[in-house]
Motif scaffolding. Structure first.
Motif, PDB file in Angstrom:
ATOM      1  N   LYS A  98      -2.854   5.180   1.078  1.00 32.55           N
ATOM      2  CA  LYS A  98      -4.141   4.492   1.080  1.00 32.55           C
ATOM      3  C   LYS A  98      -4.283   3.749  -0.229  1.00 32.55           C
ATOM      4  O   LYS A  98      -3.912   4.265  -1.287  1.00 32.55           O
ATOM      5  N   GLY A 101     -10.045   0.169  -1.709  1.00 31.46           N
ATOM      6  CA  GLY A 101     -10.599  -1.048  -1.142  1.00 31.46           C
ATOM      7  C   GLY A 101     -10.156  -1.311   0.290  1.00 31.46           C
ATOM      8  O   GLY A 101     -10.629  -2.240   0.927  1.00 31.46           O
ATOM      9  N   ARG A 102      -9.250  -0.496   0.811  1.00 35.24           N
ATOM     10  CA  ARG A 102      -8.794  -0.630   2.198  1.00 35.24           C
ATOM     11  C   ARG A 102      -9.068   0.687   2.925  1.00 35.24           C
ATOM     12  O   ARG A 102      -8.763   1.758   2.417  1.00 35.24           O
ATOM     13  N   ASP A 103      -9.626   0.582   4.122  1.00 32.36           N
ATOM     14  CA  ASP A 103      -9.966   1.786   4.882  1.00 32.36           C
ATOM     15  C   ASP A 103      -8.776   2.364   5.635  1.00 32.36           C
ATOM     16  O   ASP A 103      -8.683   3.568   5.820  1.00 32.36           O
ATOM     17  N   ILE A 106      -1.537   2.628   5.229  1.00 34.66           N
ATOM     18  CA  ILE A 106      -0.395   1.752   5.486  1.00 34.66           C
ATOM     19  C   ILE A 106       0.866   2.599   5.558  1.00 34.66           C
ATOM     20  O   ILE A 106       1.057   3.504   4.754  1.00 34.66           O
ATOM     21  N   ASP A 134       5.097  -4.590  -1.518  1.00 40.39           N
ATOM     22  CA  ASP A 134       3.670  -4.405  -1.216  1.00 40.39           C
ATOM     23  C   ASP A 134       2.722  -4.643  -2.382  1.00 40.39           C
ATOM     24  O   ASP A 134       1.538  -4.354  -2.269  1.00 40.39           O
ATOM     25  N   LEU A 137      -0.545  -5.958  -1.574  1.00 41.94           N
ATOM     26  CA  LEU A 137      -1.463  -5.100  -0.816  1.00 41.94           C
ATOM     27  C   LEU A 137      -2.224  -4.118  -1.701  1.00 41.94           C
ATOM     28  O   LEU A 137      -3.293  -3.640  -1.329  1.00 41.94           O
ATOM     29  N   TYR A 138      -1.649  -3.800  -2.863  1.00 41.89           N
ATOM     30  CA  TYR A 138      -2.276  -2.833  -3.757  1.00 41.89           C
ATOM     31  C   TYR A 138      -3.538  -3.445  -4.349  1.00 41.89           C
ATOM     32  O   TYR A 138      -3.739  -4.659  -4.312  1.00 41.89           O
ATOM     33  N   LYS A 139      -4.398  -2.588  -4.934  1.00 47.13           N
ATOM     34  CA  LYS A 139      -5.616  -3.129  -5.548  1.00 47.13           C
ATOM     35  C   LYS A 139      -5.241  -4.041  -6.714  1.00 47.13           C
ATOM     36  O   LYS A 139      -4.138  -3.941  -7.271  1.00 47.13           O
TER      37      LYS A 139
END
Length: 192
Positions: A98, A101-103, A106, A134, A137-139
């Motif tokens: 997880k 900021g993303r519910d 992945i 990725d 995709l990370y914060k």
């Protein structure tokens, strides 16, 4: 017209007829139905909590939602996860993580691991079917994942079993239609 009214009178006119069935029950039958439903729900919750304890993962079963891990996993595959903290994370391992900021978690493969002398581990992930790692995709400002970001590690899977979940999420009308059919079946079953 009279014929249609006669045929229609044997079928429930609406979902409110279900409450009429409830009113016809005596108290003992009603308590029995409520307790039966509570037992089913509590059994499902106990099984889920038991899986959490056994696997060490907050989510022991997940569905693959995208094709980013093809050919290893396809959209709709059901993954079984474990997350024992004493197990080291290694390159090549498939993890579910997880990101702040993303519910939605992945599912991707660990491609690089940096282990410090003090035991801290940082790692980088990438989908098998993706061109780049990725980091996008990370914060913002995060270039590596840490063990605290991991929800679980893939230990097994059932192909395409999770498609039901995907269909229910992608097509909410299908979900409501399925519930309506199941409700109608229960009502018709009671009448016969």
């Amino acid at each position: 017209m009279v014929r249609a009214a006669a045929v229609g009178s044997s079928l429930p006119a609406s979902g409110l007829d279900m409450f009429g069935d409830l009113r016809k029950m005596n108290k003992r039958q009603l308590y029995y139905q409520v307790l039966n439903f509570a037992m089913i729900v509590s059994s499902a919750l106990m099984i889920w909590k038991g899986l959490i304890v056994l696997t060490g993962s907050e989510s022991p079963i997940v569905v693959v939602l995208s094709g980013s891990m093809e050919p290893a996993f396809h959209r709709g595959d059901l993954l079984f996860l474990t997350n024992f903290q004493e197990d080291p994370i290694r390159a090549g391992e498939i993890v579910v993580f997880k990101v702040e900021g993303r519910d939605i978690p992945i599912v991707h493969r660990v491609i690089k691991v940096h282990e410090k002398d003090n035991g801290d581990i940082k790692f980088l992930t990438k989908g098998d079917n993706n061109e780049v790692d990725d980091r996008g995709l990370y914060k913002e400002g995060q270039n590596w994942l840490e063990k605290k970001d991991v929800v679980g590690r893939a230990r097994g899977f059932l192909p395409y079993v999770g498609m039901v979940t995907i269909i229910m999420n992608d097509y909410p009308k299908f979900k409501y239609a399925l519930l309506a059919v199941m409700g109608a079946y229960v009502l018709l079953k009671r009448e016969s």
